[in-house]
Motif scaffolding. Structure first.
Motif, PDB file in Angstrom:
ATOM      1  N   ARG A   1       0.866  -1.180   0.000  1.00 40.50           N
ATOM      2  CA  ARG A   1       0.000   0.000   0.000  1.00 40.50           C
ATOM      3  C   ARG A   1       0.900   1.226   0.000  1.00 40.50           C
ATOM      4  O   ARG A   1       1.689   1.417   0.909  1.00 40.50           O
ATOM      5  CB  ARG A   1      -0.890   0.012   1.226  1.00 40.50           C
TER       6      ARG A   1
ATOM      7  N   LEU B   1       1.770   4.941   0.594  1.00 39.45           N
ATOM      8  CA  LEU B   1       1.297   6.007   1.464  1.00 39.45           C
ATOM      9  C   LEU B   1       1.276   7.321   0.713  1.00 39.45           C
ATOM     10  O   LEU B   1       2.154   7.595  -0.103  1.00 39.45           O
ATOM     11  CB  LEU B   1       2.217   6.158   2.675  1.00 39.45           C
ATOM     12  N   SER B   2       0.292   8.141   1.027  1.00 37.91           N
ATOM     13  CA  SER B   2       0.289   9.495   0.483  1.00 37.91           C
ATOM     14  C   SER B   2       1.396  10.266   1.194  1.00 37.91           C
ATOM     15  O   SER B   2       1.912   9.839   2.232  1.00 37.91           O
ATOM     16  CB  SER B   2      -1.056  10.174   0.742  1.00 37.91           C
TER      17      SER B   2
ATOM     18  N   ALA C   1       1.052  12.939   2.886  1.00 32.81           N
ATOM     19  CA  ALA C   1       0.541  13.309   4.217  1.00 32.81           C
ATOM     20  C   ALA C   1       0.649  12.136   5.193  1.00 32.81           C
ATOM     21  O   ALA C   1       1.043  12.315   6.349  1.00 32.81           O
ATOM     22  CB  ALA C   1      -0.905  13.782   4.112  1.00 32.81           C
ATOM     23  N   GLU C   2       0.306  10.922   4.732  1.00 30.51           N
ATOM     24  CA  GLU C   2       0.412   9.744   5.597  1.00 30.51           C
ATOM     25  C   GLU C   2       1.869   9.468   5.968  1.00 30.51           C
ATOM     26  O   GLU C   2       2.176   9.154   7.116  1.00 30.51           O
ATOM     27  CB  GLU C   2      -0.166   8.510   4.895  1.00 30.51           C
ATOM     28  N   ALA C   3       2.749   9.583   4.992  1.00 26.68           N
ATOM     29  CA  ALA C   3       4.172   9.346   5.253  1.00 26.68           C
ATOM     30  C   ALA C   3       4.718  10.368   6.250  1.00 26.68           C
ATOM     31  O   ALA C   3       5.438  10.001   7.189  1.00 26.68           O
ATOM     32  CB  ALA C   3       4.966   9.388   3.954  1.00 26.68           C
TER      33      ALA C   3
ATOM     34  N   ALA D   1       3.082  11.943   8.529  1.00 32.10           N
ATOM     35  CA  ALA D   1       2.516  11.642   9.847  1.00 32.10           C
ATOM     36  C   ALA D   1       3.264  10.486  10.502  1.00 32.10           C
ATOM     37  O   ALA D   1       3.467  10.474  11.715  1.00 32.10           O
ATOM     38  CB  ALA D   1       1.033  11.303   9.712  1.00 32.10           C
ATOM     39  N   ARG D   2       3.707   9.529   9.716  1.00 33.01           N
ATOM     40  CA  ARG D   2       4.425   8.375  10.266  1.00 33.01           C
ATOM     41  C   ARG D   2       5.873   8.707  10.641  1.00 33.01           C
ATOM     42  O   ARG D   2       6.484   7.973  11.401  1.00 33.01           O
ATOM     43  CB  ARG D   2       4.386   7.217   9.294  1.00 33.01           C
TER      44      ARG D   2
ATOM     45  N   THR E   1       7.960   3.342  13.504  1.00 31.90           N
ATOM     46  CA  THR E   1       8.034   3.254  12.044  1.00 31.90           C
ATOM     47  C   THR E   1       9.468   3.453  11.581  1.00 31.90           C
ATOM     48  O   THR E   1      10.138   4.381  12.011  1.00 31.90           O
ATOM     49  CB  THR E   1       7.141   4.337  11.393  1.00 31.90           C
TER      50      THR E   1
ATOM     51  N   PHE F   1      -0.570  -2.619   7.614  1.00 32.25           N
ATOM     52  CA  PHE F   1      -0.929  -1.829   6.439  1.00 32.25           C
ATOM     53  C   PHE F   1      -0.163  -2.210   5.246  1.00 32.25           C
ATOM     54  O   PHE F   1       0.556  -3.021   5.064  1.00 32.25           O
ATOM     55  CB  PHE F   1      -0.790  -0.333   6.660  1.00 32.25           C
TER      56      PHE F   1
END
Length: 82
Positions: free
Chosen positions: A6, A8-9, A11-13, A15-16, A22, A82
């Protein structure tokens, strides 16, 4: 492999990045890293060596990929959420 990953966008990356659990693994060539910059806190693992670095039986095993860590397809991270 792409069916099991999957993406990640941005924004998701981002945030992680703040998540201590992570580990970002940057597979880009060193010339790309020099030209485009590095991901803060990421481990650079040359793509051609990744299979050796994640294999606990390999003399090139990297401790960042300790047994039980979740990593992408091929049986390395099938338990990853994920």
């Amino acid at each position: 492999a792409m069916a099991e990953i999957r993406t990640l966008s941005l924004a998701e990356a981002r945030a992680r990045l703040a998540d201590a659990g992570t580990l970002f693994v940057d597979l880009r060539d060193v010339r790309e890293l020099d030209r485009e910059g590095r991901i803060p806190g990421a481990l650079h693992a040359p793509r051609g060596l990744l299979e050796f670095w994640v294999d606990p039986e390999s003399p090139y095993f990297h401790k960042a990929f300790g047994e039980g860590k979740a990593l992408g397809p091929g049986g390395l991270g099938r338990d990853h959420p994920f």
